[in-house]
Write a protein that holds these residues in place. Structure first.
Motif, PDB file in Angstrom:
ATOM      1  N   ALA A   1       0.817  -1.210   0.000  1.00  0.00           N
ATOM      2  CA  ALA A   1       0.000   0.000   0.000  1.00  0.00           C
ATOM      3  C   ALA A   1       0.847   1.254   0.000  1.00  0.00           C
ATOM      4  N   GLN A   2       2.048   1.197   0.562  1.00  0.00           N
ATOM      5  CA  GLN A   2       2.878   2.393   0.705  1.00  0.00           C
ATOM      6  C   GLN A   2       3.977   2.517  -0.334  1.00  0.00           C
ATOM      7  N   ASP A   3       4.228   1.452  -1.068  1.00  0.00           N
ATOM      8  CA  ASP A   3       5.421   1.392  -1.917  1.00  0.00           C
ATOM      9  C   ASP A   3       5.495   2.539  -2.920  1.00  0.00           C
ATOM     10  N   THR A   4       4.391   2.873  -3.557  1.00  0.00           N
ATOM     11  CA  THR A   4       4.417   3.896  -4.602  1.00  0.00           C
ATOM     12  C   THR A   4       3.756   5.198  -4.165  1.00  0.00           C
ATOM     13  N   ALA A   5       3.323   5.267  -2.918  1.00  0.00           N
ATOM     14  CA  ALA A   5       2.699   6.492  -2.409  1.00  0.00           C
ATOM     15  C   ALA A   5       3.798   7.457  -1.976  1.00  0.00           C
ATOM     16  N   GLU A   6       3.904   8.577  -2.658  1.00  0.00           N
ATOM     17  CA  GLU A   6       5.041   9.484  -2.471  1.00  0.00           C
ATOM     18  C   GLU A   6       5.192   9.938  -1.025  1.00  0.00           C
ATOM     19  N   ASP A   7       4.085  10.215  -0.362  1.00  0.00           N
ATOM     20  CA  ASP A   7       4.139  10.766   0.990  1.00  0.00           C
ATOM     21  C   ASP A   7       3.993   9.702   2.073  1.00  0.00           C
ATOM     22  N   SER A   8       4.139   8.438   1.726  1.00  0.00           N
ATOM     23  CA  SER A   8       3.974   7.371   2.716  1.00  0.00           C
ATOM     24  C   SER A   8       5.113   7.393   3.731  1.00  0.00           C
ATOM     25  N   THR A   9       4.846   6.800   4.877  1.00  0.00           N
ATOM     26  CA  THR A   9       5.893   6.682   5.892  1.00  0.00           C
ATOM     27  C   THR A   9       7.065   5.876   5.358  1.00  0.00           C
ATOM     28  N   LEU A  10       6.792   4.817   4.618  1.00  0.00           N
ATOM     29  CA  LEU A  10       7.858   3.990   4.058  1.00  0.00           C
ATOM     30  C   LEU A  10       8.773   4.809   3.167  1.00  0.00           C
ATOM     31  N   ASN A  11       8.215   5.624   2.294  1.00  0.00           N
ATOM     32  CA  ASN A  11       9.055   6.388   1.384  1.00  0.00           C
ATOM     33  C   ASN A  11       9.750   7.550   2.078  1.00  0.00           C
ATOM     34  N   MET A  12       9.181   8.045   3.179  1.00  0.00           N
ATOM     35  CA  MET A  12       9.910   9.026   3.978  1.00  0.00           C
ATOM     36  C   MET A  12      11.170   8.390   4.558  1.00  0.00           C
ATOM     37  N   TYR A  13      11.054   7.176   5.088  1.00  0.00           N
ATOM     38  CA  TYR A  13      12.227   6.484   5.626  1.00  0.00           C
ATOM     39  C   TYR A  13      13.243   6.207   4.522  1.00  0.00           C
ATOM     40  N   ARG A  14      12.779   5.741   3.378  1.00  0.00           N
ATOM     41  CA  ARG A  14      13.712   5.452   2.277  1.00  0.00           C
ATOM     42  C   ARG A  14      14.504   6.706   1.886  1.00  0.00           C
ATOM     43  N   ARG A  15      13.792   7.812   1.752  1.00  0.00           N
ATOM     44  CA  ARG A  15      14.457   9.065   1.358  1.00  0.00           C
ATOM     45  C   ARG A  15      15.437   9.504   2.440  1.00  0.00           C
ATOM     46  N   ALA A  16      15.021   9.446   3.696  1.00  0.00           N
ATOM     47  CA  ALA A  16      15.884   9.897   4.786  1.00  0.00           C
ATOM     48  C   ALA A  16      17.125   9.024   4.909  1.00  0.00           C
ATOM     49  N   LEU A  17      16.965   7.718   4.764  1.00  0.00           N
ATOM     50  CA  LEU A  17      18.115   6.829   4.895  1.00  0.00           C
ATOM     51  C   LEU A  17      19.086   6.995   3.734  1.00  0.00           C
ATOM     52  N   GLN A  18      18.547   7.263   2.547  1.00  0.00           N
ATOM     53  CA  GLN A  18      19.423   7.542   1.406  1.00  0.00           C
ATOM     54  C   GLN A  18      20.214   8.827   1.649  1.00  0.00           C
ATOM     55  N   LEU A  19      19.528   9.867   2.106  1.00  0.00           N
ATOM     56  CA  LEU A  19      20.204  11.136   2.379  1.00  0.00           C
ATOM     57  C   LEU A  19      21.203  11.001   3.507  1.00  0.00           C
ATOM     58  N   ARG A  20      20.859  10.218   4.510  1.00  0.00           N
ATOM     59  CA  ARG A  20      21.750  10.018   5.654  1.00  0.00           C
ATOM     60  C   ARG A  20      23.108   9.517   5.191  1.00  0.00           C
ATOM     61  N   ARG A  21      23.105   8.593   4.239  1.00  0.00           N
ATOM     62  CA  ARG A  21      24.376   8.080   3.702  1.00  0.00           C
ATOM     63  C   ARG A  21      25.105   9.146   2.889  1.00  0.00           C
ATOM     64  N   GLU A  22      24.341   9.877   2.079  1.00  0.00           N
ATOM     65  CA  GLU A  22      24.964  10.867   1.200  1.00  0.00           C
ATOM     66  C   GLU A  22      25.541  12.041   1.983  1.00  0.00           C
ATOM     67  N   LEU A  23      24.863  12.451   3.046  1.00  0.00           N
ATOM     68  CA  LEU A  23      25.233  13.655   3.780  1.00  0.00           C
ATOM     69  C   LEU A  23      26.156  13.390   4.954  1.00  0.00           C
ATOM     70  N   GLN A  24      26.354  12.144   5.266  1.00  0.00           N
ATOM     71  CA  GLN A  24      27.062  11.793   6.492  1.00  0.00           C
ATOM     72  C   GLN A  24      28.472  12.373   6.528  1.00  0.00           C
TER      73      GLN A  24
END
Length: 568
Positions: free
Chosen positions: A475-498
């Protein structure tokens, strides 16, 4: 801090050149294996199920998995009653399945931390079975803590101590000749007899266990009840009241004794035999000022910090908690750890949606959900909104973030579990006062339909509510504002910005009048995290929006929202 062995040449069990400091700012995802994914259809999650979801973990962006106990167990305490420390429970796999799983994780760039349970075994462990058949005073009984009872015939327990799970902390055995015999100590359930760490054989066996899993490629160990191993029990035991009144300053009879660190110095020597060295993280519920000893370079290396988990959703509480724990991390030379949920507490999406705690009420545990857990006072939308904001705040902090399976889906605590289906010993040993921890251990929903919402081919071992459908991965996989995609975006940025594991608190221009409800800090690399803990919107600071816990409209930051910004 560098864990470099000064002994023999280290053994390499992972790729050469792996950063020995990888754990300092890692995002670690806790898997409760029996509730993650079921590949064989028996209703219980298994290792092959985990292997089938490695791609999901890789897409999520975690650096490591912490795997809760997977050892042979009667499940008297969710697997923390261990029958054999060097094997896999047949209900969830084999050693071959373990090897395939860890290979898959490593191939995806994900490290593995496994749970180790050194305070107690199960009552089915070969040592305890041997102790039951051995006479009083035998070497077999010396591996545990046996005592004669009080009273004319030893019919009363050695003390009135209460176990952590409720009920007495002593259980009487029947001697081999059929007569009532000695009593054994169990700080938790009666199926979990405490080990005697004054016995050298206990030390040696756990060193063997550490090497067994390290040789299979495990990258680290989460140490259960790390503060409980060393005990000094006098001939005349104190009462429970006296025990409770004794300061936990290093000389308490049971908890957080100074000599426990001698055990972890031995473990560190084993960890340093490998390249890169293994990491340990202590589950030590101790006074915060004593936590650095567990996290030292001579000891386990890290220790769980549960302070943020226990903090109320308020700017001042979060700031004080972070500042204090960064100071503690500096004292140990380690990095801090941040936790909002795990397998032992009510999920933070639910905690943040409940009324403020009354004085003396348990901070993060199960006493909030009584009488079957139904709570008409739960504000689910508020809880989830605050949970998203807190999670994004946590992921911006320097140090390690330990995530619990399902929080990336915004799952609430499952309250509606019939008593007949409950499994947690705290429910059975504390009737009427606690529903236990099953509500955060319900198997995950992967799809929106099916007998177990994609957890497995058949029904799950704990009942899943209908509302899981809308929270599923599907249900959340393709929903842009889902909690799952917020985590995916944040974890990706966390690696890039670390960058360096430091932060700088900042005051935002235009925040007058709302400064007590807005918390902001800058991380190396020119990005900032801003959290509005209040209910009213505040001006949005200038900068490029990288990720936000709620949709942003106009030039304002909504209430109970966190945003990451790249400064112009």
């Amino acid at each position: 801090m560098s864990f470099t062995s000064t002994a023999a040449a280290p053994r390499t069990t992972t790729a050469e050149g792996t950063d020995p400091q990888w754990w300092r700012q890692a995002a670690v995802y806790q898997i409760y294996p029996r509730s993650f994914a079921d590949a064989d259809g028996n209703g219980i999650g298994d290792l092959r199920g985990i292997t089938s979801r490695v791609g999901y973990l890789q897409d999520l962006g975690v650096d490591a998995v912490w795997l809760s106990p997977f050892y042979p167990s009667a499940l008297a305490d969710g697997g923390y009653d261990v029958d054999d420390y060097r094997d896999v429970d047949l209900k969830i796999g084999t050693l071959d399945d373990f090897d395939v799983m860890i290979s898959g994780l490593h191939s995806a760039g994900i490290r593995l931390i496994v749970d180790i349970v050194p305070n107690h075994t199960s009552d089915r462990h070969e040592w305890f079975l041997e102790a039951l058949q051995a006479p009083k005073g035998s070497p077999a009984r010396d591996r545990y803590i046996f005592r004669d009872g009080l009273g004319e015939t030893g019919e009363q327990p050695p003390s009135d101590w209460t176990s952590i799970f409720g009920g007495p902390a002593w259980t009487r055995i029947t001697e081999p000749d059929g007569t009532p015999g000695q009593w054994f100590l169990h700080s938790f359930a009666k199926e979990q007899p405490d080990l005697n760490w004054r016995n050298r054989e206990v030390h040696e066996d756990f060193l063997r266990t550490l090497r067994f899993w390290s040789d299979r490629g495990v990258d680290g160990f989460r140490v259960d009840v790390a503060h409980g191993l060393s005990k000094d029990l006098p001939a005349n035991l104190p009462s429970q009241a006296e025990l409770d009144a004794t300061p936990k300053d290093g000389a308490h009879p049971i908890w957080d004794r100074d000599e426990v660190h001698e055990i972890y110095r031995e473990w560190r020597e084993v960890f340093n035999e490998y390249n890169p060295p293994k990491i340990g993280v202590a589950e030590a519920w101790v006074d915060s000022a004593r936590r650095p000893k567990y996290a030292s370079a001579e000891g386990l290396g890290q220790a769980f910090n549960f302070d943020l988990l226990e903090a109320s959703f308020e700017a001042e509480a979060f700031r004080e908690t972070v500042a204090f724990n960064l100071e503690l991390a500096a004292k140990s030379g380690s990095s801090s750890t941040w936790v909002l949920s795990n397998h032992d507490v009510v999920r933070h999406a639910t905690r943040y949606g409940l009324p403020p705690k009354a004085d003396g009420e348990e901070k993060a545990g199960t006493n909030w959900l009584l009488n079957g857990g139904a709570s008409p006072e739960l504000q689910a939308e508020t809880g989830l909104r605050r949970a998203r904001a807190a999670s994004l705040f946590e992921l911006a902090l320097p140090g390690s973030a330990y995530l619990y399976q399902g929080e990336e889906l915004g799952l609430h605590e499952v309250a509606e579990i019939p008593d007949a289906d409950r499994q947690d010993p705290t429910f059975f040993r504390s009737p009427g006062s606690s529903v236990g921890r099953d509500g955060c251990r319900v198997p995950l929903p992967w799809s929106s339909e099916g007998a177990s919402f994609g957890f497995g081919p058949e029904h799950a071992h704990l009942p899943q509510p209908d509302w899981f459908s809308g929270h599923s991965v599907q249900a959340q996989d393709t929903a842009e504002d889902s909690t799952l995609n917020m985590y995916r975006r944040a974890l990706q940025l966390r690696r890039e910005l670390q960058g360096e594991d430091t932060l700088e608190w900042i005051e935002l221009p235009g925040a007058e009048g709302s400064s007590t409800e807005v918390l902001a800090f800058r991380r190396p690399g020119g990005w900032i995290c801003v959290t509005n803990f209040g209910e009213q919107a505040v001006p949005l600071p200038a900068g490029e929006v990288l990720v936000s816990s709620q949709p942003l409209r106009s030039e304002v930051l909504p209430g109970e929202t966190t945003v990451w910004l790249r400064e112009h």
